[in-house]
Write a protein that holds these residues in place. Structure first.
Motif, PDB file in Angstrom:
ATOM      1  N   ASP A  79       0.834  -1.205   0.000  1.00 35.59           N
ATOM      2  CA  ASP A  79       0.000   0.000   0.000  1.00 35.59           C
ATOM      3  C   ASP A  79       0.871   1.258   0.000  1.00 35.59           C
ATOM      4  O   ASP A  79       0.602   2.204  -0.725  1.00 35.59           O
ATOM      5  N   ARG A  82       2.501   1.691  -3.458  1.00 38.94           N
ATOM      6  CA  ARG A  82       1.517   2.059  -4.489  1.00 38.94           C
ATOM      7  C   ARG A  82       1.064   3.510  -4.376  1.00 38.94           C
ATOM      8  O   ARG A  82       0.851   4.183  -5.370  1.00 38.94           O
ATOM      9  N   THR A  83       0.875   3.973  -3.136  1.00 43.13           N
ATOM     10  CA  THR A  83       0.324   5.313  -2.930  1.00 43.13           C
ATOM     11  C   THR A  83       1.395   6.375  -2.729  1.00 43.13           C
ATOM     12  O   THR A  83       1.123   7.554  -2.918  1.00 43.13           O
ATOM     13  N   LYS A  90      -5.706   1.888   6.372  1.00 42.67           N
ATOM     14  CA  LYS A  90      -6.603   1.368   5.346  1.00 42.67           C
ATOM     15  C   LYS A  90      -7.880   0.855   6.015  1.00 42.67           C
ATOM     16  O   LYS A  90      -7.822   0.050   6.938  1.00 42.67           O
ATOM     17  N   ASP A 107     -11.278  -0.248   1.923  1.00 40.56           N
ATOM     18  CA  ASP A 107     -10.053  -0.033   1.137  1.00 40.56           C
ATOM     19  C   ASP A 107      -9.726   1.437   0.915  1.00 40.56           C
ATOM     20  O   ASP A 107      -8.722   1.741   0.269  1.00 40.56           O
ATOM     21  N   ASP A 108     -10.541   2.373   1.429  1.00 39.20           N
ATOM     22  CA  ASP A 108     -10.130   3.778   1.439  1.00 39.20           C
ATOM     23  C   ASP A 108      -8.944   3.899   2.386  1.00 39.20           C
ATOM     24  O   ASP A 108      -8.852   3.169   3.377  1.00 39.20           O
ATOM     25  N   ARG A 142      -8.819   7.467  -2.297  1.00 44.09           N
ATOM     26  CA  ARG A 142      -9.661   6.418  -2.865  1.00 44.09           C
ATOM     27  C   ARG A 142      -9.268   6.234  -4.325  1.00 44.09           C
ATOM     28  O   ARG A 142      -9.423   7.141  -5.130  1.00 44.09           O
ATOM     29  N   LYS A 143      -8.750   5.052  -4.635  1.00 42.94           N
ATOM     30  CA  LYS A 143      -8.337   4.723  -6.006  1.00 42.94           C
ATOM     31  C   LYS A 143      -7.416   5.786  -6.597  1.00 42.94           C
ATOM     32  O   LYS A 143      -7.570   6.215  -7.728  1.00 42.94           O
ATOM     33  N   GLY A 144      -6.458   6.240  -5.789  1.00 44.15           N
ATOM     34  CA  GLY A 144      -5.466   7.203  -6.248  1.00 44.15           C
ATOM     35  C   GLY A 144      -5.916   8.655  -6.198  1.00 44.15           C
ATOM     36  O   GLY A 144      -5.133   9.548  -6.494  1.00 44.15           O
ATOM     37  N   GLN A 145      -7.149   8.935  -5.817  1.00 45.09           N
ATOM     38  CA  GLN A 145      -7.685  10.297  -5.770  1.00 45.09           C
ATOM     39  C   GLN A 145      -7.851  10.748  -4.318  1.00 45.09           C
ATOM     40  O   GLN A 145      -8.523  10.076  -3.538  1.00 45.09           O
TER      41      GLN A 145
END
Length: 154
Positions: A79, A82-83, A90, A107-108, A142-145
């Motif tokens: 995680d 990736r972020t 998480k 998963d946020d 959330r999903k990269g945003q």
């Protein structure tokens, strides 16, 4: 070899065994060195094969009653890579009767609560214990945003 559980397998490999104990002191005088290269038998050894679990459960803070209804886990190394965030938690479980249900999703990644950086689960619990009734602002990923979500605690 038999397997002790379904999630652990075994690799088998052979290790040569020396024919006789022909040891002598090494040049530094520290211990002995085996000088025999003859192999008459071998010893069978086994090592467990790592097979990751497909599912896991959140089993921490069983006494923690979250005012937000959010139960997170620490970010894994994956995680974090990736972020690009080293801090945050998480979300794994959200109570259906909580004010966060439907606003914060599984998963946020929660980065901040009321502009306070969330480092890990322990820090999340500490921050949550001091939340007052009213509107709480979450900065999440959330999903990269990155986004801001607000919930009201009554």
């Amino acid at each position: 070899n038999t397997q002790s559980t379904e999630s652990i397998g075994y690799y088998s490999f052979l290790t040569p065994a020396p024919r006789g104990p022909q040891n002598q002191t090494d040049n530094n005088g520290f211990g002995s060195v085996n000088t025999s290269n003859n192999v008459s038998s071998s010893l069978s050894q086994s090592a467990p094969i790592y097979q990751p679990q497909k599912e896991y459960t959140v089993s921490y803070f069983y006494r923690f009653e979250s005012i937000t209804g959010i139960y997170p886990i620490d970010l894994s190394d994956l995680d974090k890579s990736r972020t690009g965030n080293l801090e945050g938690v998480k979300v794994k479980v959200i109570s259906k009767k909580s004010p966060a249900f439907g606003e914060i999703l599984a998963d946020d990644i929660i980065l901040k609560i009321n502009d306070i950086v969330v480092r890990d689960v322990s820090n999340f619990v500490d921050i949550s214990n001091y939340l007052n009734k009213g509107t709480i602002k979450f900065e999440i990923l959330r999903k990269g945003q990155k986004m801001i979500k607000e919930i009201s605690i009554t």
